[in-house]
Every structure is written in structure tokens, then in C-alpha cells.
Design an enzyme around this catalytic site. Structure first.
Site, PDB file in Angstrom:
ATOM      1  CG  ASP A  14       8.931   9.459   4.532  1.00  0.00           C
ATOM      2  OD1 ASP A  14       9.263  10.654   4.431  1.00  0.00           O
ATOM      3  OD2 ASP A  14       7.751   9.092   4.637  1.00  0.00           O
TER       4      ASP A  14
ATOM      5  CB  SER B  56       6.951  12.421   2.717  1.00  0.00           C
ATOM      6  OG  SER B  56       6.289  11.190   2.764  1.00  0.00           O
TER       7      SER B  56
END
Length: 305
Positions: A183, A39
Site C-alpha cells: 500500500d 491506495s
């Protein structure tokens, strides 16, 4: 000897990780062979691999909501001095009318990535033989995947960084190679074990959460607040599982593992990008790493005596 720097997910809290990394690389002179990020960590590792700390600091202390969202699914307002989110019904409705699969769109982030992780940087990392690895979640195959820069074309690498940063369903969904990606933190928030599997003999892991839970959440005010609370609950447990597995793997493989947590709760919503706060967090990360080093040194001296 192969040394790795691993940075967890954490949205705007990445600024804190930048401060820690700056201290480790500039003051402690740590030289890393392997860089892994999830991320927000995936957005940082290319700059760190080239030692471009000032450029990274400028990036992380200048972004705002418009830098990330092309269609922002929520408003930010202050309640009792604290920033909280509320639903932007019009933007969400617009996304659904246009057949999008998410509440918001983060195409501005994709442009930000391309503007700041340039083709020249990509080629330089390849030429220097540094390993840069991005964590993504493949929602189609239900697997976590690790994308190494050395195995990618430039445009593909930018896509993987973007996918790793896309906190679904509030940001864009990457559809690539007949699969859907989001993500990396949904599957692996801090890829310590992957660093060890790739041959690391020492790992510095920056974890953008406190070591001990320090937060009792307030009751959610709307559906988005509830969703964020649910996701934060799940991600916290994913992270703790990742750390436990990482510690076990380090012990089994005789790997030195150094963990750097945030000493306090930085924010309850890491999708709020406040330039002033992010500057403070960068400085706080540097100061924390410095104080941790002093504690370690004093402990060593005490044991020697």
C-alpha cells in the site's frame, strides 16, 4: 497552468472522493492535466483521467468483500448495529500452510482492476497525454515510488494499482522486479508534494479523513482490531505530515491548494465494503463539495461588500 487532482488512500471511503470529484469535474468543469492517487485513490485516477465518472460510480457502489478478497482473513459481524471484524482463523491458517506471507489474499482485486481498467482505457490515456501517477511503497528499499502510466506497460500498470491498494498484512504482497511492494499509504497517503514537483500550479486534494480528530476508539476486541487501530494511528500521522509538507511546498512554489476533507467520520474500518453505505458516501461527497463551493462563493461576496 497545470492543474492536478490528488486523492488519498481510504479503502471503501473512496466512494466519498468519487462524489467530490464528480461535482468538481461535472458541475465546476475543472479540467485536470495530472491525476495522482494512493491506495483507493490509485484505483480511481484512470477513470477520472478519461472523465468516466458513471463507470467509476458503478464500480464503487457495487463492490463487496468477495470482489476484493480471494481469501478473506476476517469475518464481519454486527455488534449493537455496527459492523465489526473478527478473525477468520481457518483462512489465516490455510494461508500460512500454503507458505503465504500475509493473513489474506486479494487476487480478486487484481482481476477487478484488470476488468475495469482496460487496455483500451490505458492506451486512450496515453494518447490523450494525461498524466496518471500511482503511489506504491517499496518495502525492500524502504522508499516511496511514483509510477507514471506513461512509463508503464499495461500489465505493469495494473500491478502498480494493485500494489498501491494492498493493505498489508491483510491483503496480498506484490513481488516484482526483485522487490516487495504494498500500500502506497504506508509511505505517502496524500501525494500533494509530488503533484507540485511534477509541475502543478493548482491542486485539488481530496483527503479521506476529517480535518480535526473526531474519534475516540473503543478498546480492541481481538488481535485484528488492535492491528487496525495501530495502523490507523500511524497512517493518520503520516497523512498529517503529508498535508503539512504539501502546504509548505504549495506556499514556497506559489501553488493554489484546495483541500477537501470528509466532514464526519465515515467508518472506523475502511476494509468493510458495504454497497449501501458506499452509495450514501458518494452522494455525501457530492453534497459536501457543493456546500463547500457555496460557502466559498458567499465568503467572496461578503468580502467584496
Amino acid at each position: 497552468m497545470k492543474k492536478a487532482l490528488v486523492i488519498s488512500g481510504g479503502g471503501s471511503k473512496g466512494a466519498f472522493a468519487g462524489g467530490v470529484a464528480q461535482f468538481l469535474m461535472e458541475e465546476k468543469k475543472h479540467q485536470y492535466d495530472l491525476f495522482l492517487g494512493t491506495s483507493t485513490g490509485s484505483l480511481m485516477v484512470s477513470h477520472l483521467a478519461l472523465g468516466q465518472l458513471e463507470a467509476l460510480k458503478t464500480l464503487y457502489t457495487s463492490v463487496n468483500q468477495k470482489s476484493i478478497f480471494s481469501n478473506n482473513p476476517f469475518f464481519i459481524k454486527k455488534v449493537h448495529g455496527e459492523k465489526v471484524i473478527s478473525i477468520n482463523h481457518l483462512n489465516i491458517l490455510w494461508n500460512f500452510i500454503n507458505g503465504r506471507k500475509t493473513f489474506g489474499e486479494s487476487k480478486n482485486l487484481r482481476k477487478l482492476i484488470k476488468d475495469n481498467i482496460t487496455r483500451e482505457m490505458f492506451e486512450q490515456i496515453k494518447a490523450e497525454g494525461k498524466e496518471v501517477v500511482i503511489t506504491v511503497s517499496n518495502l525492500s528499499t524502504n522508499k516511496v515510488e511514483y509510477k507514471a502510466l506513461s512509463e508503464c506497460k499495461y500489465s505493469d500498470f495494473c500491478d502498480w494499482v494493485w500494489a498501491s491498494c494492498n493493505y498489508l498484512p491483510f491483503m496480498s504482497l506484490l513481488e516484482k522486479d526483485y522487490c516487495q511492494y504494498g500500500d502506497g499509504g504506508f509511505g505517502c497517503l496524500i501525494p500533494i508534494r509530488e503533484a507540485i514537483l511534477r509541475g502543478a500550479t493548482e491542486v485539488d486534494a481530496i483527503i479521506l479523513e476529517t480535518e480535526v480528530t473526531q474519534l475516540n476508539r473503543l478498546s480492541p476486541k481481538n488481535a485484528f482490531s488492535l492491528l487496525f487501530d495501530v495502523f490507523e494511528f500511524m497512517l493518520e500521522h503520516v497523512e498529517r505530515h503529508n498535508i503539512t509538507i504539501g502546504k509548505l511546498s504549495a506556499k514556497q512554489n506559489n501553488v493554489k491548494l484546495n483541500l477537501y476533507y470528509t466532514p464526519t467520520v465515515l467508518t472506523t474500518n475502511s476494509l468493510i465494503f458495504d454497497q449501501k453505505l458506499m452509495k450514501e458516501w458518494w452522494a455525501a461527497g457530492y453534497a459536501y463539495a457543493e456546500s463547500k463551493e457555496e460557502e466559498t462563493t458567499n465568503e467572496f461576496r461578503t468580502n467584496m461588500v
